[in-house]
Scaffold this active site. Sequence first.
Site, PDB file in Angstrom:
ATOM      1  N   ASN A   8       0.884  -1.174   0.000  1.00 27.07           N
ATOM      2  CA  ASN A   8       0.000   0.000   0.000  1.00 27.07           C
ATOM      3  C   ASN A   8       0.920   1.222   0.000  1.00 27.07           C
ATOM      4  O   ASN A   8       1.502   1.559   1.025  1.00 27.07           O
ATOM      5  CB  ASN A   8      -0.893  -0.033   1.248  1.00 27.07           C
ATOM      6  N   LYS A  10       0.183   4.229  -0.279  1.00 25.17           N
ATOM      7  CA  LYS A  10      -0.450   5.408   0.345  1.00 25.17           C
ATOM      8  C   LYS A  10      -0.220   6.646  -0.532  1.00 25.17           C
ATOM      9  O   LYS A  10      -0.218   6.532  -1.752  1.00 25.17           O
ATOM     10  CB  LYS A  10       0.055   5.563   1.782  1.00 25.17           C
ATOM     11  N   HIS A  93      -9.579   1.203   4.728  1.00 27.24           N
ATOM     12  CA  HIS A  93      -8.329   1.339   5.498  1.00 27.24           C
ATOM     13  C   HIS A  93      -8.588   2.259   6.689  1.00 27.24           C
ATOM     14  O   HIS A  93      -9.391   3.195   6.593  1.00 27.24           O
ATOM     15  CB  HIS A  93      -7.235   1.912   4.585  1.00 27.24           C
ATOM     16  N   GLU A  95      -6.990   4.639   7.777  1.00 22.30           N
ATOM     17  CA  GLU A  95      -6.761   6.058   7.462  1.00 22.30           C
ATOM     18  C   GLU A  95      -7.971   6.655   6.754  1.00 22.30           C
ATOM     19  O   GLU A  95      -8.250   7.847   6.897  1.00 22.30           O
ATOM     20  CB  GLU A  95      -5.467   6.199   6.631  1.00 22.30           C
ATOM     21  N   GLU A 160      -5.465  -4.990  10.516  1.00 24.05           N
ATOM     22  CA  GLU A 160      -4.413  -3.988  10.725  1.00 24.05           C
ATOM     23  C   GLU A 160      -4.686  -3.238  12.024  1.00 24.05           C
ATOM     24  O   GLU A 160      -5.505  -2.302  12.040  1.00 24.05           O
ATOM     25  CB  GLU A 160      -4.414  -2.966   9.577  1.00 24.05           C
ATOM     26  N   GLY A 166       2.455   2.282  10.801  1.00 29.35           N
ATOM     27  CA  GLY A 166       3.398   3.394  10.643  1.00 29.35           C
ATOM     28  C   GLY A 166       4.105   3.781  11.931  1.00 29.35           C
ATOM     29  O   GLY A 166       4.748   4.820  12.000  1.00 29.35           O
ATOM     30  N   SER A 205       3.433  -2.196  10.348  1.00 26.96           N
ATOM     31  CA  SER A 205       4.884  -2.250  10.565  1.00 26.96           C
ATOM     32  C   SER A 205       5.509  -3.600  10.215  1.00 26.96           C
ATOM     33  O   SER A 205       6.457  -4.031  10.861  1.00 26.96           O
ATOM     34  CB  SER A 205       5.222  -1.850  12.006  1.00 26.96           C
TER      35      SER A 205
END
Length: 245
Positions: A8, A10, A93, A95, A160, A166, A205
């Site tokens: 991904n 991003k 996701h 985010e 996730e 991150g 991560s």
Amino acid sequence: MRQLIAGNWKMHMLRAPAVELARGVREGAQGVACDLLVCPPFTAIEPVASALAGSGVAVGGQDCHAKGQGAHTGDVAAVMLRDAGATWVIIGHSERRQNHGETDELVREKVLAAVDAGLTPIVCVGETEDQRAAGQETEVVGWQISGSLPKPFSGVVAYEPVWAIGTGRTATGQDVAIMHAFVRDELVRQFGEAGHDIRILYGGSMRPANAGSLLAVPHVGGGLIGGASLKAEDFLAIARAAKPA
Ligand code: 13P
């Protein structure tokens, strides 16, 4: 089933470095024991798909709209991703859920739109740090699965944990084992036998140093990689750590 290693990207990569990265992935992709997918930002999908044509490395989007077309300024329809060369799409996701207020219901509608357009969806679920601290991780993920996945569901689920994205903090093998076993049980409870065949990716991560142990955990069907997917060398090292089917 082969594991799936998905990158991904991003909101990273202009077109030229995106193509360079895709070429690097292509060069090292031969002989890996897993399926490979890269998800560039919208603007780089077409050139990346061209660079990867015939390589077996698939291309996906990172989001799509729930409608096929219409007055939705700034949005991108699933069929447009398909037209640009994508065959997969990440949906829901964390985010998107956090920064764009996406609900389980909207995620489910987007999944239906994706499947309608011929894309395979990767639906993301995962608890926040506060939810885990309150002992609510299974409850939250159970709700996300029942709210976000249409029935029947043909796609992939990505677990996730938000606190691992991150941050460099990876869930322990034991956390992952517990959560993936829970997700598997939920999928079987909700989808019957078909629930056994849904791949469950781990994301958060994942990097070359921890990929081997994470990918060896039961019910881990691959990885959804953020930061480490931006270097072909790291992404391919993770792919080489995948468990043969
Ligand atoms: P990182 O690998 O950078 O933690 O990101 C994970 C992720 O969000 C993949 O979708």
